[in-house]
Design a protein around this motif. Sequence first.
Motif, short mmCIF file in Angstrom:
data_model
loop_
_atom_site.label_atom_id
_atom_site.label_comp_id
_atom_site.label_asym_id
_atom_site.label_seq_id
_atom_site.Cartn_x
_atom_site.Cartn_y
_atom_site.Cartn_z
N GLY A 1 11.48 -7.49 -0.11
CA GLY A 1 11.37 -6.20 -0.77
C GLY A 1 10.46 -6.20 -1.98
O GLY A 1 9.61 -5.32 -2.14
N LEU A 2 10.62 -7.19 -2.84
CA LEU A 2 9.79 -7.28 -4.04
C LEU A 2 8.33 -7.58 -3.68
O LEU A 2 7.41 -7.00 -4.26
CB LEU A 2 10.34 -8.34 -5.00
N GLU A 3 8.14 -8.43 -2.69
CA GLU A 3 6.77 -8.73 -2.24
C GLU A 3 6.10 -7.49 -1.67
O GLU A 3 4.91 -7.25 -1.90
CB GLU A 3 6.78 -9.85 -1.18
N SER A 4 6.86 -6.70 -0.93
CA SER A 4 6.32 -5.46 -0.36
C SER A 4 5.90 -4.49 -1.47
O SER A 4 4.83 -3.89 -1.41
CB SER A 4 7.39 -4.83 0.54
N LYS A 5 6.74 -4.34 -2.48
CA LYS A 5 6.42 -3.46 -3.61
C LYS A 5 5.17 -3.95 -4.32
O LYS A 5 4.27 -3.16 -4.62
CB LYS A 5 7.60 -3.41 -4.58
N ASN A 6 5.10 -5.24 -4.59
CA ASN A 6 3.95 -5.79 -5.30
C ASN A 6 2.65 -5.63 -4.51
O ASN A 6 1.59 -5.40 -5.08
CB ASN A 6 4.19 -7.26 -5.66
N HIS A 7 2.75 -5.74 -3.19
CA HIS A 7 1.56 -5.57 -2.36
C HIS A 7 1.06 -4.12 -2.42
O HIS A 7 -0.14 -3.88 -2.58
CB HIS A 7 1.84 -5.97 -0.92
N LEU A 8 1.98 -3.16 -2.32
CA LEU A 8 1.59 -1.75 -2.42
C LEU A 8 1.01 -1.46 -3.80
O LEU A 8 0.05 -0.70 -3.94
CB LEU A 8 2.78 -0.84 -2.13
N LYS A 9 1.56 -2.10 -4.82
CA LYS A 9 1.07 -1.94 -6.19
C LYS A 9 -0.40 -2.37 -6.27
O LYS A 9 -1.23 -1.67 -6.87
CB LYS A 9 1.93 -2.79 -7.14
N LEU A 10 -0.72 -3.50 -5.66
CA LEU A 10 -2.11 -3.97 -5.65
C LEU A 10 -3.04 -3.00 -4.93
O LEU A 10 -4.20 -2.83 -5.30
CB LEU A 10 -2.21 -5.35 -4.98
N LEU A 11 -2.53 -2.36 -3.89
CA LEU A 11 -3.35 -1.47 -3.07
C LEU A 11 -3.62 -0.11 -3.71
O LEU A 11 -4.74 0.38 -3.65
CB LEU A 11 -2.70 -1.26 -1.70
#
Length: 88
Positions: A54-64
């Motif tokens: 979940g946290l990795e998914s959020k961080n990835h969207l944040k980068l995008l």
Amino acid sequence: MKKFLLLLLFIPLVSFGQDVMVIRIIDGDTFEIENGDKVRMIGIDAPELKDEGGLESKNHLKLLIENKYVSLIKDEKNKNKDFFGRLL
């Protein structure tokens, strides 16, 4: 003047197809735009923050998309908002 104010009530706050600034990422499939509306992406089912990934998914969207402009596209098959009042 009354007619003008009445007309403003019927203008949507978010115009689909218009570019909007993403100001905050909530989780891997939900974000907030500059007018305060929350947007849930259709067709994306990211893990919840408490779940594995979940946290990795959020961080990835944040980068995008965080602090970038995105274009909201209306999906004719779905209503504009979900049960929680988020734009779809």
